[in-house]
Design a protein around this motif. Structure first.
Motif, PDB file in Angstrom:
ATOM      1  N   TYR A  62      18.219  14.463 -16.553  1.00 23.92           N
ATOM      2  CA  TYR A  62      17.437  14.390 -16.022  1.00 23.92           C
ATOM      3  C   TYR A  62      16.635  13.274 -14.213  1.00 23.92           C
ATOM      4  N   ARG A  63      16.195  13.839 -13.711  1.00 22.54           N
ATOM      5  CA  ARG A  63      15.333  12.467 -13.275  1.00 22.54           C
ATOM      6  C   ARG A  63      13.968  13.245 -13.142  1.00 22.54           C
ATOM      7  N   HIS A  64      14.013  12.955 -14.431  1.00 22.12           N
ATOM      8  CA  HIS A  64      12.465  12.313 -14.646  1.00 22.12           C
ATOM      9  C   HIS A  64      11.596  11.758 -14.588  1.00 22.12           C
ATOM     10  N   TYR A  65      10.037  12.202 -14.538  1.00 27.50           N
ATOM     11  CA  TYR A  65       9.219  11.573 -14.316  1.00 27.50           C
ATOM     12  C   TYR A  65       9.042  10.608 -12.487  1.00 27.50           C
ATOM     13  N   ALA A  66       9.350  11.626 -11.717  1.00 29.35           N
ATOM     14  CA  ALA A  66       9.640  10.926 -10.868  1.00 29.35           C
ATOM     15  C   ALA A  66       8.474  10.953  -9.329  1.00 29.35           C
ATOM     16  N   PRO A  67       8.183  10.197  -8.886  1.00 27.61           N
ATOM     17  CA  PRO A  67       7.025   9.849  -8.158  1.00 27.61           C
ATOM     18  C   PRO A  67       7.761  10.612  -6.917  1.00 27.61           C
ATOM     19  N   GLY A 101      -0.592  -3.531   0.678  1.00 25.26           N
ATOM     20  CA  GLY A 101      -0.580  -2.152   0.221  1.00 25.26           C
ATOM     21  C   GLY A 101      -1.172  -1.832  -0.681  1.00 25.26           C
ATOM     22  N   VAL A 102      -0.757  -0.745  -1.822  1.00 23.36           N
ATOM     23  CA  VAL A 102      -2.400  -0.300  -2.860  1.00 23.36           C
ATOM     24  C   VAL A 102      -2.231  -0.908  -3.636  1.00 23.36           C
ATOM     25  N   VAL A 103      -2.147  -2.075  -4.518  1.00 22.03           N
ATOM     26  CA  VAL A 103      -1.764  -2.103  -5.548  1.00 22.03           C
ATOM     27  C   VAL A 103      -2.626  -1.863  -7.217  1.00 22.03           C
ATOM     28  N   LYS A 104      -1.727  -1.758  -8.382  1.00 16.78           N
ATOM     29  CA  LYS A 104      -1.756  -1.158  -9.291  1.00 16.78           C
ATOM     30  C   LYS A 104      -1.556  -2.228 -10.339  1.00 16.78           C
ATOM     31  N   ASN A 105      -2.912  -2.658 -11.596  1.00 20.57           N
ATOM     32  CA  ASN A 105      -2.793  -3.460 -11.943  1.00 20.57           C
ATOM     33  C   ASN A 105      -2.124  -2.373 -13.568  1.00 20.57           C
ATOM     34  N   ILE A 106      -1.085  -2.569 -13.695  1.00 22.00           N
ATOM     35  CA  ILE A 106      -0.709  -1.790 -14.715  1.00 22.00           C
ATOM     36  C   ILE A 106      -0.925  -2.264 -16.533  1.00 22.00           C
ATOM     37  N   GLY A 107      -1.384  -3.493 -16.303  1.00 23.33           N
ATOM     38  CA  GLY A 107      -1.870  -3.230 -18.009  1.00 23.33           C
ATOM     39  C   GLY A 107      -1.376  -4.920 -17.620  1.00 23.33           C
ATOM     40  N   THR A 108      -1.188  -5.170 -19.567  1.00 23.54           N
ATOM     41  CA  THR A 108      -1.674  -7.497 -18.971  1.00 23.54           C
ATOM     42  C   THR A 108      -0.187  -7.753 -19.575  1.00 23.54           C
ATOM     43  N   ARG A 117       0.950   8.970 -11.736  1.00 15.36           N
ATOM     44  CA  ARG A 117       0.703  10.139 -11.105  1.00 15.36           C
ATOM     45  C   ARG A 117      -0.313   9.975  -9.703  1.00 15.36           C
ATOM     46  N   GLU A 118      -1.241   8.872 -10.074  1.00 15.19           N
ATOM     47  CA  GLU A 118      -2.139   7.998  -9.106  1.00 15.19           C
ATOM     48  C   GLU A 118      -1.212   7.483  -7.911  1.00 15.19           C
ATOM     49  N   PHE A 119      -0.483   6.655  -7.600  1.00 17.07           N
ATOM     50  CA  PHE A 119       0.264   6.886  -6.194  1.00 17.07           C
ATOM     51  C   PHE A 119       0.445   7.823  -5.562  1.00 17.07           C
ATOM     52  N   ASP A 120       1.080   9.221  -6.791  1.00 15.60           N
ATOM     53  CA  ASP A 120       0.997  10.128  -5.564  1.00 15.60           C
ATOM     54  C   ASP A 120       0.067  11.023  -5.246  1.00 15.60           C
ATOM     55  N   GLU A 178      -2.347   8.869  -3.526  1.00 17.23           N
ATOM     56  CA  GLU A 178      -1.833   7.526  -3.154  1.00 17.23           C
ATOM     57  C   GLU A 178      -1.297   8.159  -0.852  1.00 17.23           C
ATOM     58  N   GLU A 179      -0.873   8.943  -1.208  1.00 17.01           N
ATOM     59  CA  GLU A 179       0.088   8.938  -0.311  1.00 17.01           C
ATOM     60  C   GLU A 179       1.159   8.113   0.058  1.00 17.01           C
ATOM     61  N   VAL A 180       1.718   7.136  -0.630  1.00 15.76           N
ATOM     62  CA  VAL A 180       2.267   6.177   0.199  1.00 15.76           C
ATOM     63  C   VAL A 180       3.795   6.468  -0.506  1.00 15.76           C
ATOM     64  N   ASP A 181       4.423   5.434   1.274  1.00 12.52           N
ATOM     65  CA  ASP A 181       6.081   5.882   0.911  1.00 12.52           C
ATOM     66  C   ASP A 181       7.032   5.336   0.392  1.00 12.52           C
ATOM     67  N   GLU A 182       6.322   4.579  -0.526  1.00 16.37           N
ATOM     68  CA  GLU A 182       7.399   3.537  -1.186  1.00 16.37           C
ATOM     69  C   GLU A 182       6.432   2.734  -2.235  1.00 16.37           C
ATOM     70  N   ILE A 183       7.230   2.250  -3.269  1.00 12.70           N
ATOM     71  CA  ILE A 183       6.165   1.349  -4.214  1.00 12.70           C
ATOM     72  C   ILE A 183       7.576   0.633  -4.966  1.00 12.70           C
ATOM     73  N   TYR A 184       7.190  -0.840  -4.672  1.00 14.06           N
ATOM     74  CA  TYR A 184       7.716  -1.632  -6.168  1.00 14.06           C
ATOM     75  C   TYR A 184       6.891  -2.143  -6.608  1.00 14.06           C
TER      76      TYR A 184
END
Ligand code: AMP
Ligand code: MG
Length: 508
Positions: free
Chosen positions: A235-240, A287-294, A310-313, A315-321
């Motif tokens: 299944y396509r899990h974990y889908a933002p 863009g909305v930049v998230k620091n995920i860790g080191t 989840r946070e990106f959901d 933020e209402e962003v259209d695309e995430i790189y």
């Protein structure tokens, strides 16, 4: 139904709460609880009806089996048969911990729990709240991740509440989890044992205990027609909500490529997000930049991945790189989850990077107090199809002088200002391959190439834009000459913009 949410302290577990939660499970109800991997949605694993409720609460397809959680190794004998002898060694080394073993099931385990399979998945979690709850519930708790099917797994009680409030009897809030990614699944019904889902326990860690371990080939990222062996992995899990794309290359290329992609997306009016790391996040300007860790400790990345998705959901962003991570240690599990979240959308960083020839443009003049800063300020106001760092520099700058007052006056009357500019000398470091140097006249170009050599990126502004007009130096002349200089520059800057933008159409 009203969901009871109870805080519980790992260091000082309240037995009354555990007993209350255990009773709910014994009666066939659902309780979400923390484990060291992610939050689980607990039910009595030996009760077919409880399994049915689990699937309903999660909206999970019923062919996707549940993992049975136990709190002591001996409990295996009731739910599994023909247990291979290596299981004892694995249990001794990795239990309690983030390793799930697939074994032949006994008749005691209902098909509801195993999704109709004759095998059962078993794990002994190390989280103390989880283990006390399992004991209080009678020893066998099925627990898939406590999220709505298709959403990122929950790594905090708040995530569980978002997805399951009103659908389950209780949530035990034991704070944030430790690992943040689901357990490794190892199929012990085949020889050699096979990894069906990568997790914190890696093949390298298990091989000294059980010899060679194989990996389900559908996990290796290659396109195959085969179905994964763990039903849940198909299944396509974990889908933002947003379209997530993984940019792959070395870290430097990834940063450059993501900057380019974000700039282009923002120009198209999209809202973009970036999954960056401690080492890279300050390089992103759009863009909305998230620091995920080191990158120095990939465990931090594993721990934050789902929360960031989840946070990106929200933020209402259209695309995430997203940047990508090394396939070693827990990196395999991180990339596996990220790729599933991205629906396997990947972009080669190198192929994006090579679409942009110049990243920085420097206007070079003698003193960096008049024509150079004027040109730079004008270019910054153009609609450029690619992102450029735009600067001006002088060839003879003895101190950080402010701009020429007449130059500033004519710029002001054209609604521009150079008030924050002070002259800066050009340095040798600014002769790098992706920097375009544009001089005001031929003489400056000659001087520059004499001093630094010709690296192929030095042009007069006139030459680069293919124009006839030179830019007369207005120094010491009346104000109207400065005005004419502005006019001339303005035309050349429009031409320059067209030329730079033509690179994006035909490729540079
Ligand atoms: P979750 O509990 O949400 O992390 O999902 C459990 C995972 O374990 C899913 O991917 C299932 O497909 C997998 N799983 C559970 N039981 C079995 C089994 N008997 N054989 C293969 N995979 C299983
Ligand atoms: Mg899950």
């Amino acid at each position: 139904m009203e969901t009871i949410i109870k805080k519980i302290d790992k260091m000082n577990i309240d037995q009354k709460t555990i007993q209350e939660a255990g009773e709910i499970l014994k009666k066939g109800g659902l309780v979400a609880f923390p484990t060291e991997t992610v939050y689980g949605l607990g039910a009595n694993a030996l009760d077919e009806e409880a399994a049915r409720k689990t699937y309903a609460a999660k909206g999970r397809p019923s062919d996707n089996p549940l993992i049975v959680h136990i709190c002591e190794v001996d409990a295996l004998n009731r739910i599994a048969v023909n247990i291979p002898e290596e299981v004892g060694r694995l249990a001794e080394k990795f239990w309690p911990g983030p390793l799930t073993l697939i074994l032949e099931k006994s008749d005691e385990v209902p098909y509801g729990t195993t999704g109709g399979l004759d095998t059962v998945a078993v794990r002994m979690p190390s989280d103390s709240i989880a283990r006390e709850l399992i004991r209080a519930a009678g020893g066998y708790v099925s627990a898939p991740s406590a999220n709505t099917s298709g959403r990122p797994s929950p790594t905090a009680a708040e995530h569980v509440r978002e997805d399951l409030d009103g659908k389950i009897e209780m949530i035990l809030d034991g704070g944030s989890v430790d690992i943040g990614l689901e357990s490794t699944i190892l199929d012990m019904t085949v020889t050699p044992p096979m990894i069906l889902r990568p997790g914190a326990i890696t093949a390298d860690m298990m091989e000294p205990v059980v010899g060679h371990v194989s990996i389900d080939e559908t996990l290796l990222g290659r396109e195959t027609d085969k179905a994964p062996k763990a039903p849940g992995m198909k299944y396509r899990h974990y889908a933002p909500k947003a379209k997530l794309m993984i940019v792959e290359g070395n870290v430097k290329e990834e940063v450059l490529a993501i900057r380019q992609l974000c700039y282009a997306a923002v120009r198209e009016g999209k809202r973009v997000g970036v999954i960056a790391t401690n080492e890279t996040y300050s390089y992103y300007t759009n863009g909305v930049v998230k620091n995920i860790g080191t990158r120095e400790n990939e465990k931090t990345i594993a721990r934050n991945l789902y929360a960031v998705l989840r946070e990106f959901d929200d933020e209402e962003v259209d695309e995430i790189y997203s940047e990508s991570f090394a396939l070693q240690g827990i990196g395999n599990a991180i990339m596996n989850r990220l790729e599933k979240a991205a629906g396997h959308l990947r972009i080669s960083a190198a192929s994006v990077v090579k679409q942009q020839k110049y990243r920085r443009i420097i206007f070079v003049s003698m003193t960096d107090t008049c024509r150079g800063p004027m040109a730079a300020e004008m270019l910054r106001r153009e609609d450029l199809h690619q992102e450029y760092v735009i600067d001006s520099r002088g060839m003879v700058v003895l101190f950080p002088e402010p701009v020429n007052q007449k130059a500033e006056a004519v710029m002001k009357s054209a609604q521009m200002t150079m008030a924050s500019h002070t002259a800066v000398a050009l340095s040798e470091a600014e002769m790098e391959g992706d920097i375009l140097l544009l001089t005001m006249d031929e003489e400056q170009k000659i001087k520059l190439t004499e001093q630094y050599g010709d690296n192929g990126n030095i042009y007069t502004l006139k030459e680069f834009t293919g124009e006839e007009t030179d830019i007369p130096n207005p120094y010491g002349k009346p104000l109207n000459v400065y005005g004419e200089c502005l006019e001339t520059l303005s035309k050349l800057i429009h031409k320059l913009t067209e030329k730079l933008n033509s690179f994006t159409e035909g490729g540079a």
